[in-house]
Design a protein around this motif. Structure first.
Motif, mmCIF file in Angstrom:
data_model
loop_
_atom_site.group_PDB
_atom_site.id
_atom_site.type_symbol
_atom_site.label_atom_id
_atom_site.label_comp_id
_atom_site.label_asym_id
_atom_site.label_seq_id
_atom_site.Cartn_x
_atom_site.Cartn_y
_atom_site.Cartn_z
ATOM 1 N N GLY A 1 1.132 -1.600 -0.088
ATOM 2 C CA GLY A 1 0.082 -0.095 0.338
ATOM 3 C C GLY A 1 0.937 1.295 -0.156
ATOM 4 N N ARG A 2 2.052 1.115 0.561
ATOM 5 C CA ARG A 2 2.409 1.705 0.152
ATOM 6 C C ARG A 2 4.110 1.644 -0.439
ATOM 7 N NH1 ARG A 2 2.469 0.635 6.320
ATOM 8 N NH2 ARG A 2 3.672 -0.140 5.611
ATOM 9 N N ALA A 3 4.364 0.848 -1.258
ATOM 10 C CA ALA A 3 5.647 1.329 -1.954
ATOM 11 C C ALA A 3 4.672 1.174 -3.006
ATOM 12 C CB ALA A 3 6.225 -0.176 -2.070
ATOM 13 N N ALA A 4 3.681 0.374 -4.126
ATOM 14 C CA ALA A 4 3.332 0.677 -5.050
ATOM 15 C C ALA A 4 1.880 0.627 -5.073
ATOM 16 C CB ALA A 4 3.558 -1.072 -5.307
ATOM 17 N N PRO A 5 1.149 2.063 -4.525
ATOM 18 C CA PRO A 5 -0.639 1.788 -4.007
ATOM 19 C C PRO A 5 -0.991 1.623 -5.462
ATOM 20 C CG PRO A 5 0.994 4.138 -4.259
ATOM 21 C CD PRO A 5 1.930 2.761 -4.222
ATOM 22 N N GLY A 6 -0.578 1.193 -6.062
ATOM 23 C CA GLY A 6 -1.562 1.235 -8.029
ATOM 24 C C GLY A 6 -1.686 -0.284 -8.143
ATOM 25 N N VAL A 7 -1.115 -1.227 -7.390
ATOM 26 C CA VAL A 7 -1.558 -2.522 -6.718
ATOM 27 C C VAL A 7 -2.487 -3.147 -6.169
ATOM 28 C CG1 VAL A 7 -0.169 -4.360 -7.181
ATOM 29 C CG2 VAL A 7 1.288 -2.885 -7.676
ATOM 30 N N ARG A 8 -3.230 -3.430 -7.148
ATOM 31 C CA ARG A 8 -4.557 -4.630 -6.366
ATOM 32 C C ARG A 8 -4.106 -5.797 -6.157
ATOM 33 N NH1 ARG A 8 -8.730 -1.833 -5.181
ATOM 34 N NH2 ARG A 8 -10.084 -3.562 -6.311
ATOM 35 N N VAL A 9 -4.793 -6.095 -4.610
ATOM 36 C CA VAL A 9 -4.091 -7.116 -4.079
ATOM 37 C C VAL A 9 -5.243 -8.635 -3.261
ATOM 38 C CG1 VAL A 9 -2.829 -7.643 -1.792
ATOM 39 C CG2 VAL A 9 -2.258 -5.602 -3.090
ATOM 40 N N LEU A 10 -4.966 -9.615 -4.033
ATOM 41 C CA LEU A 10 -5.778 -10.358 -3.499
ATOM 42 C C LEU A 10 -5.052 -11.486 -2.782
ATOM 43 C CD1 LEU A 10 -7.150 -11.520 -7.156
ATOM 44 C CD2 LEU A 10 -8.285 -10.399 -5.123
ATOM 45 N N ILE A 11 -5.568 -11.731 -1.244
ATOM 46 C CA ILE A 11 -5.169 -13.034 -0.504
ATOM 47 C C ILE A 11 -5.301 -14.224 -0.688
ATOM 48 C CG2 ILE A 11 -4.796 -13.519 1.959
ATOM 49 C CD1 ILE A 11 -3.022 -10.954 0.747
ATOM 50 N N LEU A 12 -4.387 -14.987 -1.580
ATOM 51 C CA LEU A 12 -4.860 -16.467 -1.603
ATOM 52 C C LEU A 12 -4.749 -17.359 -0.648
ATOM 53 C CD1 LEU A 12 -5.904 -18.907 -3.813
ATOM 54 C CD2 LEU A 12 -3.595 -18.345 -3.876
ATOM 55 N N THR A 13 -5.674 -18.262 0.272
ATOM 56 C CA THR A 13 -5.433 -18.662 1.608
ATOM 57 C C THR A 13 -5.848 -19.960 2.138
ATOM 58 O OG1 THR A 13 -4.520 -18.739 3.542
ATOM 59 C CG2 THR A 13 -6.449 -17.620 3.179
ATOM 60 N N THR A 14 -5.693 -20.890 2.276
ATOM 61 C CA THR A 14 -5.769 -22.445 2.983
ATOM 62 C C THR A 14 -7.128 -21.604 4.475
ATOM 63 O OG1 THR A 14 -4.048 -23.634 3.989
ATOM 64 C CG2 THR A 14 -4.667 -23.741 1.564
ATOM 65 N N PHE A 15 -6.285 -20.616 4.745
ATOM 66 C CA PHE A 15 -7.392 -20.320 6.356
ATOM 67 C C PHE A 15 -8.428 -19.381 6.071
ATOM 68 C CE2 PHE A 15 -3.077 -21.679 6.607
ATOM 69 C CZ PHE A 15 -2.906 -22.871 7.684
ATOM 70 N N GLY A 16 -9.533 -19.966 6.489
ATOM 71 C CA GLY A 16 -11.203 -19.240 6.234
ATOM 72 C C GLY A 16 -11.099 -17.944 7.280
ATOM 73 N N GLU A 17 -10.193 -17.889 8.750
ATOM 74 C CA GLU A 17 -10.344 -17.597 9.707
ATOM 75 C C GLU A 17 -10.989 -16.046 9.278
ATOM 76 O OE1 GLU A 17 -7.088 -19.125 9.265
ATOM 77 O OE2 GLU A 17 -6.852 -20.264 10.944
ATOM 78 N N ARG A 18 -11.899 -15.562 10.189
ATOM 79 C CA ARG A 18 -13.071 -14.318 10.111
ATOM 80 C C ARG A 18 -11.514 -13.309 10.230
ATOM 81 N NH1 ARG A 18 -17.456 -14.538 13.659
ATOM 82 N NH2 ARG A 18 -17.381 -16.508 12.565
ATOM 83 N N ASP A 19 -10.608 -13.603 10.848
ATOM 84 C CA ASP A 19 -9.804 -11.864 11.949
ATOM 85 C C ASP A 19 -8.270 -12.057 10.142
ATOM 86 O OD1 ASP A 19 -8.459 -14.904 12.333
ATOM 87 O OD2 ASP A 19 -7.128 -14.184 13.447
ATOM 88 N N ASN A 20 -8.584 -13.183 9.696
ATOM 89 C CA ASN A 20 -7.188 -12.659 8.277
ATOM 90 C C ASN A 20 -8.371 -12.256 7.146
ATOM 91 O OD1 ASN A 20 -5.485 -13.654 9.639
ATOM 92 N ND2 ASN A 20 -5.887 -16.389 8.780
ATOM 93 N N VAL A 21 -9.613 -12.492 7.263
ATOM 94 C CA VAL A 21 -10.111 -11.776 5.802
ATOM 95 C C VAL A 21 -10.551 -10.187 6.493
ATOM 96 C CG1 VAL A 21 -12.917 -11.612 4.988
ATOM 97 C CG2 VAL A 21 -11.475 -13.646 5.201
ATOM 98 N N GLY B 1 -6.928 -2.470 2.592
ATOM 99 C CA GLY B 1 -6.738 -2.124 1.924
ATOM 100 C C GLY B 1 -6.873 -3.129 0.243
ATOM 101 N N GLY B 2 -7.102 -4.669 0.586
ATOM 102 C CA GLY B 2 -7.274 -5.753 0.096
ATOM 103 C C GLY B 2 -8.433 -5.530 -0.959
ATOM 104 N N ALA B 3 -7.853 -5.820 -1.992
ATOM 105 C CA ALA B 3 -9.317 -5.881 -2.992
ATOM 106 C C ALA B 3 -9.513 -7.238 -2.916
ATOM 107 C CB ALA B 3 -8.048 -6.573 -4.719
#
Length: 215
Positions: free
Chosen positions: A70-90, A97-99
């Motif tokens: 968010g600071r280094a490359a603010p124009g990049v849209r980020v998707l988080i990919l994981t096997t862990f679906g805990e709500r705190d991570n979401v 600012g994740g997309a």
């Protein structure tokens, strides 16, 4: 062409994601990274539209890398990919600012759809992640109160309310169509119409309204 960075510490996972994404004519995987720090440095020095980050990586995890991007490359849209679906991570991913948030057991076509949505500036949450967000955030302090939510839903047709209720459950278009005996394309049309009527930017906002209205 959508330019994608894939960051995961497992080479086989990166190879699989590359294979899935490059099967789409409008997506190109232009860079890879084995940890969060490398992902941030790569995104800073390469033309990247969407970064796909695993949460659990060495050196720097995906959520920390998201904040750094968010600071280094603010124009990049980020998707988080994981096997862990805990709500705190979401919630942390969205808070930084994740997309979007996608589980690794998602269908290949969902991965492609998520990248396209992120590149277009839209938020994307997998149905499972949507369920977590709705359960956690559906409170008077975080969403419109029930009375206001019901007022906004008043203009929906009965069928639109049926579709919206299933969005609130976190169902995908395909699953909602199966439940309502409609094609996936028809559900998609209903979802688009619902978002317009409710003035919602994405499915998550609509799902929160449904929950707050008691659907």
């Amino acid at each position: 062409m959508i330019r994608v960075l894939v960051a995961d510490d497992e080479p086989l996972i990166r190879a699989g994601i590359r294979m899935i994404l490059t099967s789409a004519d409008d997506i190109d995987v232009v860079a890879e990274a084995a940890n969060g720090r490398e992902a941030v440095e790569t995104a800073r020095s390469n033309a990247v539209d969407v970064a796909l980050l695993d949460i659990r990586m060495p050196v720097m995890d995906g959520l920390t890398a998201l904040a750094e991007l968010g600071r280094a490359a603010p124009g990049v849209r980020v998707l988080i990919l994981t096997t862990f679906g805990e709500r705190d991570n979401v919630l942390r991913a969205l808070g930084h600012g994740g997309a979007g948030f996608l589980l690794k057991d998602s269908a290949p076509q969902e991965l492609i759809h998520a990248v396209r949505a992120a590149a277009a500036g839209n938020a994307y949450l997998s149905p499972a992640a949507t369920r977590h967000v709705v359960d956690t955030l559906a409170s008077p302090a975080a969403t419109l109160r029930g009375e206001e939510a019901r007022r906004r839903l008043a203009d929906l047709t009965e069928r639109e309310r049926d579709v919206l209720a299933l969005l609130g459950e976190g169902l995908s278009n395909a699953d909602a169509g199966a439940r309502l005996h409609m094609s996936e394309a028809t559900v998609k049309t209903y979802v688009s119409r619902i978002l317009t009527k409710l003035e919602c930017e994405n499915r998550v906002q609509a799902a929160l309204l449904a929950r707050d209205a008691g659907l």
